[in-house]
Design an enzyme around this catalytic site. Structure first.
Site, short mmCIF file in Angstrom:
data_model
loop_
_atom_site.label_atom_id
_atom_site.label_comp_id
_atom_site.label_asym_id
_atom_site.label_seq_id
_atom_site.Cartn_x
_atom_site.Cartn_y
_atom_site.Cartn_z
N GLY A 194 0.82 -1.21 0.00
CA GLY A 194 0.00 0.00 0.00
C GLY A 194 0.85 1.25 0.00
N GLY A 199 -0.65 2.87 7.19
CA GLY A 199 -0.73 2.07 8.40
C GLY A 199 -0.16 0.67 8.29
N LYS A 200 0.75 0.45 7.36
CA LYS A 200 1.33 -0.89 7.21
C LYS A 200 2.19 -1.25 8.42
CE LYS A 200 3.26 0.24 3.28
NZ LYS A 200 2.71 1.60 3.19
N THR A 201 3.07 -0.33 8.80
CA THR A 201 3.90 -0.58 9.97
C THR A 201 3.03 -0.76 11.20
OG1 THR A 201 5.57 0.85 8.96
CG2 THR A 201 5.87 0.28 11.27
N HIS A 416 -15.14 9.51 -15.12
CA HIS A 416 -14.34 8.58 -15.91
C HIS A 416 -14.64 7.13 -15.51
CE1 HIS A 416 -10.44 7.46 -17.98
NE2 HIS A 416 -10.59 6.41 -17.17
N GLU A 417 -14.59 6.87 -14.22
CA GLU A 417 -14.79 5.50 -13.75
C GLU A 417 -16.22 5.03 -13.98
OE1 GLU A 417 -12.35 3.66 -13.12
OE2 GLU A 417 -10.87 5.27 -13.00
N HIS A 420 -16.62 3.94 -17.53
CA HIS A 420 -16.19 2.55 -17.73
C HIS A 420 -17.30 1.59 -17.30
CE1 HIS A 420 -12.05 2.99 -18.87
NE2 HIS A 420 -11.69 3.64 -17.77
#
Ligand code: ADP
Ligand code: MG
Ligand code: ZN
Length: 615
Positions: A194, A199-201, A416-417, A420
């Site tokens: 990510g 907030g990985k750590t 845009h999304e 799609h």
């Protein structure tokens, strides 16, 4: 910097000093050194044609030697001596106030240059701070007290999916034996993926905290050493320490610093990193994970990792940690609001609405900044005005790193999304869209649309549907804003790639016939169509024309689908702008309104005729 870190700097300067002194002595030893009285006699006898006088020394140049290699005679001046200058002038010698050879001044210069080189080297070394000679090869992992980190999943907000996956790891660490007797393959490596500050750590620490086990952490950049073998030795040490403390967690931050694909770092100088990586692979294969050692690692660039790291038995589990959406931002703000004194009634939801694109760390940062602003006002508590100003400050930093989503970006991305999604739903080729989000992912701000696994469609009409859907984003921008953004770059590339294959590989063009015009070769990322196939310039031109005609027809088909669904496009996009994610039932409800009939009007074709499919 603490004194220990400065030690190498001092040794470097000391070394430079000694070098300068040695050079000075060696240099001066070359000149003959005579007695002061003899020197004076030589001046009187007219043996010199020039003298150089410094504070402590006098040098005389032997007459006639000025044209070849000058020969100098040196004497140390008797202190308090004043005769030499008048004497030299009387005999018509050229007098200069300096020394030849290595004077004190030269030595000083030498010292400065040597120090500068030394300090540069020191700064380069400092990529690994805190390394003294004594710690060579020993890992810098710091061991948090046995009980664990004291952090729980409650401290990490808005990452429910990631936390859910990690609970299994916690269960394993708590009772490794129970896990394996049930026949489960014990987990070994977990990769947290990510953007920075999400907030990985914190999650890794929470796993240790929840399991109540030690947490060993080291950063990938710590491994990158100047001396061959040191990184590898550190990896060995790290795992030895881990085995001694099992069950425990080994956390490698910035895994990409050491785990880049081997042989991909440009010419030279990567042996060390590759050795470290190899050692890491060896250690990960080697340790017995029934003891309860989990290796966790974090990266924001999983795509550059060496594939060997991701094989089974290594980092075979990946946990995605994304930038928080609106709901998650509210939760994160609630966690951090406990640490500061907010004005009563301050609406965190409003704060969350003002901070699209902020990661958890940015939100924590903004609240902290707001507290400082409040304190500066001598206020009792933090006001909304403080928070707003703090957000602007943090956002300014993000803007510089181009990670911020401005309201206009958000709007363009949403349309845009949704473009799609609607075009995708109207054409039968792609699977249903399950989730879209306008929270930027990764560094490149590629707002990945959460389309399901793309089964690589097999028929011509499937492929045309796929291309049409890829143009849905760009088409929506054109219709709504009358202008286009760079956001469609990847879509266009993929569409072009598919169209080119249709024409050159799959024989789907009538004009060109069922002929292979491309030399396709396998690469690490699948197949790549190379243009270098043998073909005439004329053929190349026809290929380009065919590719272009497919793309243009799909593009205008996307435009017409969206024009038919203009009201839905607006409604859906505005909903997405507000919520930032769209999935589940609301998503289904929107897409149910898409008129499938539109998709049946295939673009007019003169491509290679294929048997008509049953609708
Ligand atoms: P990363 O390792 O992904 O770069 P960190 O875990 O170092 O991010 O996060 C830095 C800080 O940001 C944390 O210490 C915490 O204060 C805050 N933070 C980030 N994400 C969250 C979150 N999901 N919930 C609460 N705080 C968070
Ligand atoms: Mg981190
Ligand atoms: Zn797109």
């Amino acid at each position: 910097m603490n004194p220990r870190q400065l030690a190498p700097l001092f040794s470097v300067i000391l070394f430079a000093g000694i070098l300068a002194w040695v050079m000075n002595t060696a240099w001066n030893a070359q000149a003959s050194d005579i007695a002061w009285t003899d020197f004076k006699h030589k001046v009187e006898a007219g043996e010199f044609d020039a003298v150089r006088i410094s504070e402590t020394e006098a040098h005389g140049r032997v007459k006639g030697s000025a044209t070849g290699t000058p020969q100098w005679v040196t004497a140390h001046r008797v202190s308090g001596e004043t005769e030499l200058l008048p004497l030299a002038e009387k005999h018509g010698l050229e007098v200069r106030a300096e020394g030849v050879g290595c004077s004190a001044l030269d030595s000083a210069m030498l010292f400065l240059v040597a120090s500068a080189i030394g300090v540069t080297a020191f700064v380069l070394f400092r990529r690994d701070p805190g390394r003294g000679v004594a710690t060579f090869g020993r890992s810098q992992a710091k061991l948090v007290p046995e009980e664990g980190t004291g952090i729980t999943f409650d401290d990490v907000a808005g990452v429910e999916e990631a936390a859910l996956e990690l609970r299994e790891i916690v269960a394993f660490l708590k009772t490794p034996d129970k896990f394996t007797t049930l026949g489960g393959r014990p987990p070994k490596g977990v990769l947290l993926v990510g953007p920075p500050g999400t907030g990985k750590t914190l999650l890794a620490r929470a796993v240790a905290g929840e399991a109540g086990c030690p947490f060993l952490s080291i950063s990938g950049s710590d491994f990158v050493e100047m001396f061959v073998g040191v990184g590898a030795a550190r990896v060995r040490d790290l795992f030895r320490t881990a085995i001694a403390h099992a069950p425990c967690i080994v956390f490698i931050d910035e895994l990409d610093a050491v785990g880049k694909t081997r042989g991909a770092g440009g010419p030279g100088g990567n042996d060390e990193r590759e050795q470290t990586l190899n050692q890491l692979l060896v250690e990960m294969d080697g340790f017995d994970n029934r003891r309860g050692i989990i290796v966790m690692a974090a990266t924001n660039r999983p795509e550059i990792l060496d594939p060997a790291l991701l094989r089974p038995g290594r980092f075979d589990r990946q946990v995605q940690v994304d930038r928080p959406d609106l709901a998650a931002r509210i939760k994160i703000l609630q966690v951090h609001a406990k640490k500061v004194k907010l004005a009563p009634g301050l609406n965190l939801e409003e704060v969350a609405q003002l901070t699209p694109g902020f990661a958890g760390a940015d939100l924590a940062n903004a609240l902290n900044e707001a507290a400082l602003l409040g304190a500066r006002r001598d206020a009792e508590s933090i006001s909304m005005a403080d928070v707003k100003e703090a957000i602007e400050r943090v956002a300014f930093g993000l803007e510089k790193k181009s990670m911020r989503l401005s309201p206009q970006d958000k709007k363009v991305t949403a349309f845009h999304e949704c473009g799609h999604a609607i075009v995708g739903a109207a054409s039968k080729g792609g699977g249903p869209v399950t989730k879209i989000t306008i929270i930027p992912r990764g560094f490149a701000l590629g707002y990945t649309q959460y389309l399901p696994e793309e089964r690589y469609s097999q028929t011509r009409s499937d492929l045309l549907d796929l291309i049409t859907r890829l143009y849905g984003g760009r088409a929506a921008e054109e219709i709504v804003f009358g202008d286009v953004s760079v956001g469609a770059q990847d879509d266009i590339r993929r569409a072009t790639d598919i169209a080119r294959r249709m024409v050159t590989v799959w024989g789907m063009s009538k004009t060109l016939g069922p002929v292979d015009y491309a030399s396709e070769r396998q690469t690490a990322f699948g197949y790549a169509v190379s243009d270098a196939g043998a073909r005439s310039p004329d053929t190349a031109e026809v290929i380009e024309r065919e590719v272009r005609s497919i793309l243009e027809r799909c593009h205008s088909r996307a435009v017409s689908i969206l024009l038919d669904h203009r009201a839905l496009l607006d409604e859906m996009s505005n909903n997405l702008i507000e919520k930032e994610v769209l999935d589940g039932d609301p998503m289904k409800a929107f897409l149910a309104r898409v008129d499938l009939a539109t998709s049946l009007s295939d673009p007019p074709t003169d491509e290679y005729p294929m048997p008509k499919e049953e609708p």
